[in-house]
Write an enzyme that holds these catalytic residues in place. Structure first.
Site, short mmCIF file in Angstrom:
data_model
loop_
_atom_site.label_atom_id
_atom_site.label_comp_id
_atom_site.label_asym_id
_atom_site.label_seq_id
_atom_site.Cartn_x
_atom_site.Cartn_y
_atom_site.Cartn_z
N HIS A 114 37.37 39.67 46.40
CA HIS A 114 36.37 38.83 45.75
C HIS A 114 35.96 37.68 46.68
CE1 HIS A 114 37.27 41.01 42.11
NE2 HIS A 114 36.51 40.23 41.37
N HIS A 167 45.44 37.03 42.51
CA HIS A 167 45.76 36.75 43.92
C HIS A 167 46.60 35.49 44.05
CE1 HIS A 167 43.31 39.79 45.90
NE2 HIS A 167 42.31 39.49 45.11
#
Length: 339
Positions: A114, A167
């Site tokens: 992302h 993450h």
């Protein structure tokens, strides 16, 4: 890496506990930062505003996401949502964290896709906008505004990935730095008006290059499906584990989009020349068409059929934006020639 991972988990807990009221904002930010958003949401309006920049967006999105896939296969990288349980370090002192529908991605975690794709793609957009503002106004301050937006966007996307446990912070930072560098480099080599053979070769090189790499790593004993097993085990809800977050889905999207870009330029070299009002109509129609393309259900099994159809889905995306919708709008709005 345990100390780094541990600190990342506690940071995610702190972020969730202190910004719980902004949950909808974080989920929106992670949706905007989704690599597929570059193909479906960013590419169409940018293309209609400036053809070369639009093509650059698609080019940079595909190549940067493919490189992110390769980096993840090489670097591995845990994800917080599965590492918390898998590590066994939080049995007595479990962090108070929550998973979300966007949490359970199946690929390795390092670097953040992302963050990397968002940094690369939006660098193309903001640098083009800054150049336009500088040339029109001559003001450095006005030209700096897009870069301020760029920093804020990357900050929001990066924090959202930590917030939803997708993450660790260091993976987000690595993604942002790598993506920014790729944006600068790839923006200088945009394949505008290249022959179809060029795109066919690039698309097949990405596709078969990754497949051969996967096969080679498997032959030496590296199981690249390890992350999928962990995702299925530790995700709060099994329905949140989706095939379109699988690494091979990203590969299919990137190869398909580049082949589609070549086909679109082959069918209509130079594109359609439209005034601003028809271009606005194109934006609306393209958004509607791509919404239905993206929502079209694909069979999850067999896997080869899913990936093949996923590939074709993203071959269609450039056709819709660059050929079909502008051609239809041109046909409807063109003034008849008088004898």
């Amino acid at each position: 890496m345990e100390p780094v991972y541990t600190q990342g988990v506690w940071l995610a807990e702190l972020l969730q506990s202190n910004t719980r009221d902004y949950e909808s904002f974080w989920l929106l930010a992670t949706h905007i930062g989704d690599p597929k958003a570059a193909f479906l949401l960013v590419f169409p309006p940018v293309f209609y505003l400036h053809r070369r920049t639009g093509i650059a967006v698609l080019w940079v999105a595909a190549v940067s996401e493919w490189l992110n896939l390769v980096f993840k296969w090489v670097l591995f990288g845990e994800r917080p949502y599965w590492w918390i349980g898998q590590s066994g370090l939080f049995v007595k002192n479990s962090p108070s964290v929550q998973q979300f529908q966007s949490t359970c991605e199946t690929g390795p975690g390092s670097p953040s896709g992302h963050a990397m794709v968002t940094a690369a793609v939006w660098w193309v957009v903001v640098s083009a906008l800054a150049s336009f503002l500088r040339s029109r106004s001559g003001s450095r301050i006005l030209a700096a505004v897009p870069y301020v937006f760029y920093v804020l966007l990357l900050g929001a996307v990066g924090l959202s990935r930590v917030f939803i446990l997708a993450h660790f912070p260091h993976q987000v930072i690595a993604g942002i730095l790598t993506g920014t560098m790729l944006g600068v480099i790839l923006n200088r080599t945009v394949p505008d008006c290249r022959p179809l053979l060029f795109f066919l070769c690039i698309s097949m090189a990405l596709l078969f290059g990754a497949v051969l790499m996967h096969a080679g790593l498997k032959m030496v004993g590296i199981d690249l499906a390890w992350s999928i097993a962990l995702a299925k085990r530790w995700c709060s809800k099994s329905k949140w584990v989706r095939m379109d977050t699988n690494p091979f889905s990203s590969l299919s999207r990137d190869a398909g989009a580049l082949l589609g870009l070549g086909l679109a330029q082959f069918w209509k070299p130079g594109g359609w020349s439209l005034p601003w009002v028809p271009k606005t109509l194109c934006m609306a129609l393209s958004s509607m068409a791509l919404y239905h393309v993206s929502r079209f259900p694909l069979p999850a099994a067999p896997a080869l059929l899913f990936y093949s159809l996923f590939f074709l889905k993203f071959v269609i995306v450039p056709q819709v934006v660059m050929v079909l919708v502008p051609g239809l709008v041109h046909l409807l709005t063109a003034k008849p020639k008088r004898d």
